[in-house]
Motif scaffolding. Structure first.
Motif, PDB file in Angstrom:
ATOM      1  N   VAL A 160       0.703  -1.353   0.107  1.00  0.00           N
ATOM      2  CA  VAL A 160       0.082   0.018   0.018  1.00  0.00           C
ATOM      3  C   VAL A 160       0.859   1.080  -0.041  1.00  0.00           C
ATOM      4  N   ARG A 161       0.447   2.346  -0.769  1.00  0.00           N
ATOM      5  CA  ARG A 161       1.306   3.487  -1.047  1.00  0.00           C
ATOM      6  C   ARG A 161       0.657   4.337   0.044  1.00  0.00           C
ATOM      7  N   ILE A 162       1.437   5.153   0.958  1.00  0.00           N
ATOM      8  CA  ILE A 162       0.908   6.098   1.917  1.00  0.00           C
ATOM      9  C   ILE A 162       1.507   7.589   1.305  1.00  0.00           C
ATOM     10  N   PHE A 163       0.532   8.396   0.980  1.00  0.00           N
ATOM     11  CA  PHE A 163       0.977   9.787   0.688  1.00  0.00           C
ATOM     12  C   PHE A 163       0.446  10.747   1.941  1.00  0.00           C
ATOM     13  N   ILE A 164       1.380  11.425   2.300  1.00  0.00           N
ATOM     14  CA  ILE A 164       1.508  12.339   3.515  1.00  0.00           C
ATOM     15  C   ILE A 164       1.101  13.871   3.136  1.00  0.00           C
ATOM     16  N   THR A 165       0.112  14.616   3.398  1.00  0.00           N
ATOM     17  CA  THR A 165      -0.134  15.770   3.036  1.00  0.00           C
ATOM     18  C   THR A 165      -0.213  16.894   4.378  1.00  0.00           C
ATOM     19  N   GLY A 166      -0.147  16.157   5.469  1.00  0.00           N
ATOM     20  CA  GLY A 166      -0.330  17.058   6.706  1.00  0.00           C
ATOM     21  C   GLY A 166      -1.613  16.946   7.538  1.00  0.00           C
ATOM     22  N   GLY A 167      -1.975  18.009   7.829  1.00  0.00           N
ATOM     23  CA  GLY A 167      -3.390  17.827   8.567  1.00  0.00           C
ATOM     24  C   GLY A 167      -3.180  17.956  10.029  1.00  0.00           C
ATOM     25  N   THR A 168      -4.407  17.883  10.783  1.00  0.00           N
ATOM     26  CA  THR A 168      -4.160  17.671  12.405  1.00  0.00           C
ATOM     27  C   THR A 168      -3.296  16.513  12.731  1.00  0.00           C
ATOM     28  N   PHE A 169      -3.738  15.539  12.041  1.00  0.00           N
ATOM     29  CA  PHE A 169      -2.862  14.111  12.335  1.00  0.00           C
ATOM     30  C   PHE A 169      -1.465  14.226  12.617  1.00  0.00           C
ATOM     31  N   ASP A 170      -0.492  15.235  11.970  1.00  0.00           N
ATOM     32  CA  ASP A 170       0.681  15.531  12.023  1.00  0.00           C
ATOM     33  C   ASP A 170       1.169  16.783  12.775  1.00  0.00           C
ATOM     34  N   LYS A 171       0.118  17.477  13.355  1.00  0.00           N
ATOM     35  CA  LYS A 171       0.472  18.433  14.096  1.00  0.00           C
ATOM     36  C   LYS A 171       1.454  18.203  15.208  1.00  0.00           C
ATOM     37  N   SER A 172       2.418  19.142  15.607  1.00  0.00           N
ATOM     38  CA  SER A 172       3.145  18.837  16.669  1.00  0.00           C
ATOM     39  C   SER A 172       3.021  20.275  17.397  1.00  0.00           C
ATOM     40  N   LEU A 223       2.942   3.591  12.491  1.00  0.00           N
ATOM     41  CA  LEU A 223       3.151   2.232  11.955  1.00  0.00           C
ATOM     42  C   LEU A 223       3.787   1.270  12.880  1.00  0.00           C
ATOM     43  N   GLN A 224       4.686   1.732  13.460  1.00  0.00           N
ATOM     44  CA  GLN A 224       5.519   1.105  14.566  1.00  0.00           C
ATOM     45  C   GLN A 224       4.802   0.707  15.701  1.00  0.00           C
ATOM     46  N   LEU A 225       4.132   1.564  16.183  1.00  0.00           N
ATOM     47  CA  LEU A 225       3.083   1.290  17.456  1.00  0.00           C
ATOM     48  C   LEU A 225       2.011   0.145  17.014  1.00  0.00           C
ATOM     49  N   GLY A 226       1.751   0.203  15.906  1.00  0.00           N
ATOM     50  CA  GLY A 226       0.559  -0.587  15.368  1.00  0.00           C
ATOM     51  C   GLY A 226       1.508  -1.954  15.010  1.00  0.00           C
ATOM     52  N   ARG A 227       2.656  -1.920  15.049  1.00  0.00           N
ATOM     53  CA  ARG A 227       3.399  -3.263  14.757  1.00  0.00           C
ATOM     54  C   ARG A 227       2.950  -3.645  13.252  1.00  0.00           C
ATOM     55  N   CYS A 228       2.740  -2.488  12.342  1.00  0.00           N
ATOM     56  CA  CYS A 228       2.281  -2.975  11.041  1.00  0.00           C
ATOM     57  C   CYS A 228       3.214  -3.762  10.336  1.00  0.00           C
ATOM     58  N   ARG A 229       2.643  -4.820   9.661  1.00  0.00           N
ATOM     59  CA  ARG A 229       3.560  -5.853   9.201  1.00  0.00           C
ATOM     60  C   ARG A 229       3.065  -5.794   7.614  1.00  0.00           C
ATOM     61  N   LEU A 230       2.145  -4.736   7.071  1.00  0.00           N
ATOM     62  CA  LEU A 230       1.869  -4.699   5.870  1.00  0.00           C
ATOM     63  C   LEU A 230       2.851  -3.973   4.990  1.00  0.00           C
ATOM     64  N   PRO A 231       3.342  -4.286   3.903  1.00  0.00           N
ATOM     65  CA  PRO A 231       4.489  -3.598   3.167  1.00  0.00           C
ATOM     66  C   PRO A 231       3.774  -2.507   2.693  1.00  0.00           C
ATOM     67  N   VAL A 232       4.571  -1.250   3.172  1.00  0.00           N
ATOM     68  CA  VAL A 232       3.884   0.145   2.726  1.00  0.00           C
ATOM     69  C   VAL A 232       4.865   0.988   2.084  1.00  0.00           C
ATOM     70  N   GLU A 233       4.862   1.761   1.278  1.00  0.00           N
ATOM     71  CA  GLU A 233       5.760   2.761   0.739  1.00  0.00           C
ATOM     72  C   GLU A 233       5.204   4.300   1.188  1.00  0.00           C
ATOM     73  N   ILE A 234       5.911   5.012   1.534  1.00  0.00           N
ATOM     74  CA  ILE A 234       5.580   6.209   2.345  1.00  0.00           C
ATOM     75  C   ILE A 234       6.240   7.488   1.569  1.00  0.00           C
ATOM     76  N   ARG A 235       5.505   8.488   1.016  1.00  0.00           N
ATOM     77  CA  ARG A 235       6.035   9.664   0.625  1.00  0.00           C
ATOM     78  C   ARG A 235       5.334  10.730   1.064  1.00  0.00           C
ATOM     79  N   THR A 236       5.884  11.786   1.681  1.00  0.00           N
ATOM     80  CA  THR A 236       5.524  13.116   1.935  1.00  0.00           C
ATOM     81  C   THR A 236       5.373  13.918   1.039  1.00  0.00           C
ATOM     82  N   LEU A 237       4.471  14.456   0.372  1.00  0.00           N
ATOM     83  CA  LEU A 237       4.035  15.380  -0.676  1.00  0.00           C
ATOM     84  C   LEU A 237       3.786  17.052  -0.267  1.00  0.00           C
ATOM     85  N   MET A 238       3.512  17.300   1.026  1.00  0.00           N
ATOM     86  CA  MET A 238       3.456  18.283   1.627  1.00  0.00           C
ATOM     87  C   MET A 238       3.155  18.182   2.931  1.00  0.00           C
TER      88      MET A 238
END
Lengths: 163, 163, 163, 163
Positions: free
Chosen positions: C3-15, C34-49
């Protein structure tokens, strides 16, 4: 020994508003923090105000002072925003009350998992019990006399006055 | 002022082993706790052992005592399991060292979100700085002299000796 | 299946910025989630904005669309601010790609202990694997087609279009 | 669409007993997990048992099967200990019900801050809505058919059957 806790707001008690997406103040988190710390120390809690310390006025500081004066307890913790914590400490310190008053707060809101608030609260309640009368700022494991502390705003830490 | 921290294990540092499904000891959590508390107090940390305090032996207690004696610092915090914390406090207290030694721990492992550990650590580091020489148990906002404290096992709290 | 994951920001990622006392964007939290969820699904991550979705422009949405088009993966999750999530969903939906694209986000920043982010991420990755091609909004346990969803701003929830 | 949730215990719901210092079962955490996820999906919750899955008997599994059969809902999530999750999946799978049943759990108790439980719950509720009738195991971002999954006990992960 009962310790009086006065709440004034500050980062400590900032909440995240899900609707507006902004940080604001709702109720204090002090009760759940004491519960989490399984605090067995008798405390009396009163919320005096719930403000960002940058917006705290001279009148607000006089209100805090009056409450410290009239409190039945001789040991007091004041939760406070970090930006003007040393200003309020000065007002309380110059009044020269025969009480032990410890100001504390947090660099990160308690509602964040990464908050230093619980550590600071445990620390402030302990200094309030153990120190002689005077006014102190207790943050991040250290304790400063009211007339020998500044906030280093670039680093976000409290430190003694220089030279 | 530098505070020495001696780690001995206890609930404080219990971890959950995902493979066995049991609680055990891996590394101490003290470093991440101090980081979370943004602790600015200089500390020196040494792990003496990593045991459930029910399994602590007389030899273990002597080892803790020797380390307290030989430490360069005059202010010491000892993290310890709660079940026999007062036993170790007695060994240290009867030795009559000219140092301020504060034992602390947690009712719930730090690795649990609901732990009192961070609150207790902030408290213990503060009592260690502010109290005169002696041996103390600091738990859940209160501080007891080593010869006037018992653990009430039914309630899971520390309290003064009766009568 | 990757699964491809595209990051765009939002509340999700506010610090929370400790120095300014404001919410802002630093790095994405997706890796630790993903580490906390111990995710075993292969993912590709890219931050777009890394933006508040109220400030997302048409050009930003075209960039997201182009990345969905050119991605090697046929199953895509887009993390997004909730305020304009349905707008971006519309742009992606009208393009009619033969891919399964799921937008998700959070009502409360992940950095807060009280965030719905981890729940939503688990949900979005699952809908992305199980649903047929199309564009969806997955929030708080529910999943909506891109052309049948609105954000109710008073209540802070997503719901189907009326009538 | 309403999803039925059956609780059976497992790591998911283990609690730390402050008095005994051991992990045990008290109430399920499912309600606070759904609240944290701000779950807007209608669910019906019933606790069938609260056991370590190593102690689950054939009779227990028949009870779970009977409840899946008689439930009014066609989409069901079963929370379960990981050690014998695939055994229960087999019992449910061989019964061939015309329902979508998803078993899930956690590698670390929800009561620990570091739990994968919330991620898995979001995932399981989503697979339960999106997949066709059948029995599945959803753990750590992946979903397996009941007859093609084993738990790798050394690594603590679920994976497809070999060969």
């Amino acid at each position: 020994m009962t310790v009086r806790i006065f709440i004034t707001g500050g980062t400590f008690d900032k909440s995240y508003d899900e609707i507006t997406g902004k940080l604001d103040f709702e109720d204090t988190h002090i009760h759940e923090m004491l519960q989490l710390g399984r605090c067995r120390l008798p405390v009396e809690i009163r919320t005096l105000m719930m403000v960002d310390s940058l917006e705290m006025t001279d009148a607000d500081r006089q209100l805090i002072l009056q409450n410290c004066k009239s409190a039945a307890e001789e040991r007091i913790v004041v939760t406070h925003g970090t930006d003007t914590m040393t200003d309020t400490a000065r007002v309380l310190g110059e009044a020269g009350l025969a009480k032990t008053i410890v100001l504390t707060g947090a660099m990160v809101p308690y509602a964040f998992g990464s908050s230093d608030g619980l550590f600071n609260l445990g620390s402030a309640l302990s200094f309030a019990q153990a120190l002689p009368p005077g006014v102190y700022v207790a943050m991040n494991g250290r304790c400063f006399a009211w007339d020998d502390v500044v906030k280093n705003r670039e680093l976000g830490i409290f430190e003694p006055r220089r030279g």
